[in-house]
Motif scaffolding. Sequence first.
Motif, PDB file in Angstrom:
ATOM      1  N   CYS A  16       0.741  -1.100  -0.018  1.00  0.00           N
ATOM      2  CA  CYS A  16      -0.047  -0.243   0.032  1.00  0.00           C
ATOM      3  C   CYS A  16       0.928   1.221  -0.098  1.00  0.00           C
ATOM      4  O   CYS A  16       0.598   2.292  -0.496  1.00  0.00           O
ATOM      5  CB  CYS A  16      -1.047  -0.001   1.156  1.00  0.00           C
ATOM      6  N   VAL A  60       0.670   4.197  -2.865  1.00  0.00           N
ATOM      7  CA  VAL A  60       0.480   5.799  -2.480  1.00  0.00           C
ATOM      8  C   VAL A  60       1.515   6.458  -3.178  1.00  0.00           C
ATOM      9  O   VAL A  60       1.505   7.667  -3.634  1.00  0.00           O
ATOM     10  CB  VAL A  60       0.109   5.918  -0.836  1.00  0.00           C
ATOM     11  N   SER A 115      -1.472   6.666  -6.170  1.00  0.00           N
ATOM     12  CA  SER A 115      -3.034   6.001  -6.029  1.00  0.00           C
ATOM     13  C   SER A 115      -3.249   6.239  -4.696  1.00  0.00           C
ATOM     14  O   SER A 115      -2.516   6.841  -3.680  1.00  0.00           O
ATOM     15  CB  SER A 115      -2.753   4.697  -6.623  1.00  0.00           C
ATOM     16  N   ARG A 116      -4.166   5.308  -4.079  1.00  0.00           N
ATOM     17  CA  ARG A 116      -4.408   5.070  -2.661  1.00  0.00           C
ATOM     18  C   ARG A 116      -4.253   3.869  -2.332  1.00  0.00           C
ATOM     19  O   ARG A 116      -4.198   2.978  -3.246  1.00  0.00           O
ATOM     20  CB  ARG A 116      -5.867   5.426  -2.848  1.00  0.00           C
ATOM     21  N   GLY A 147      -8.399   2.561   0.422  1.00  0.00           N
ATOM     22  CA  GLY A 147      -8.726   3.978   0.085  1.00  0.00           C
ATOM     23  C   GLY A 147      -7.951   4.893   0.948  1.00  0.00           C
ATOM     24  O   GLY A 147      -8.119   6.024   0.811  1.00  0.00           O
ATOM     25  N   SER A 148      -7.181   4.360   1.826  1.00  0.00           N
ATOM     26  CA  SER A 148      -6.229   5.364   2.764  1.00  0.00           C
ATOM     27  C   SER A 148      -4.980   5.919   2.137  1.00  0.00           C
ATOM     28  O   SER A 148      -4.506   5.574   1.010  1.00  0.00           O
ATOM     29  CB  SER A 148      -5.945   4.727   4.052  1.00  0.00           C
ATOM     30  N   ASP A 149      -4.607   7.076   2.615  1.00  0.00           N
ATOM     31  CA  ASP A 149      -3.270   7.734   2.277  1.00  0.00           C
ATOM     32  C   ASP A 149      -2.240   7.273   3.464  1.00  0.00           C
ATOM     33  O   ASP A 149      -2.225   7.928   4.576  1.00  0.00           O
ATOM     34  CB  ASP A 149      -3.477   9.202   2.174  1.00  0.00           C
ATOM     35  N   GLU A 202      -5.682   5.990   9.116  1.00  0.00           N
ATOM     36  CA  GLU A 202      -6.839   5.348   8.551  1.00  0.00           C
ATOM     37  C   GLU A 202      -6.609   4.289   7.697  1.00  0.00           C
ATOM     38  O   GLU A 202      -7.620   3.787   7.396  1.00  0.00           O
ATOM     39  CB  GLU A 202      -7.094   6.764   7.356  1.00  0.00           C
ATOM     40  N   HIS A 203      -5.352   3.563   7.666  1.00  0.00           N
ATOM     41  CA  HIS A 203      -5.199   2.411   7.138  1.00  0.00           C
ATOM     42  C   HIS A 203      -5.905   1.340   8.097  1.00  0.00           C
ATOM     43  O   HIS A 203      -5.654   1.324   9.359  1.00  0.00           O
ATOM     44  CB  HIS A 203      -3.630   2.293   7.028  1.00  0.00           C
TER      45      HIS A 203
END
Length: 139
Positions: free
Chosen positions: A4, A8, A12-13, A17-19, A26-27
């Motif tokens: 992930c 990012v 992308s994310r 959908g988290s950053d 938020e992950h």
Amino acid sequence: DLYCYGLVRSGSRAMDGSDVIHEPHEHTMHCLRDPPSCYDGWFLAYNSKRNGDPTYDIKFKFDDATYKNVKALVDSETIDGPIAYKVTVVGDHSGDGIMRNAEITRCLGENCDGVCTGSCVTPELGVGLTPSPFVIVHG
């Protein structure tokens, strides 16, 4: 997780959908724990505050022994959603950015300050990750 993080870094994310670079809290634990591409590699992040903004970069990657300890901790969690997950890490490194033989425990409360003691200087890892194709189908 490295997968992930690579998503990012490439603009992308993360899969959830988290950053993970600017808002790692938020992950989701589900994303860290369940998709094979995500649990294949983890790292210890720190807030480098690049350009004055909260920016979480890779401080250490893990050797196999440390990875097994991290995996045991992550696998023991029953939560699935986003969480500000802080840990205490006690281990060794030789300045190459690899944490070796580390014990990992979840850190709760006021003593989770992100301060490294001992030999804390690590090279700028400059990780350029290109995520491999991965598809999850929920049925």
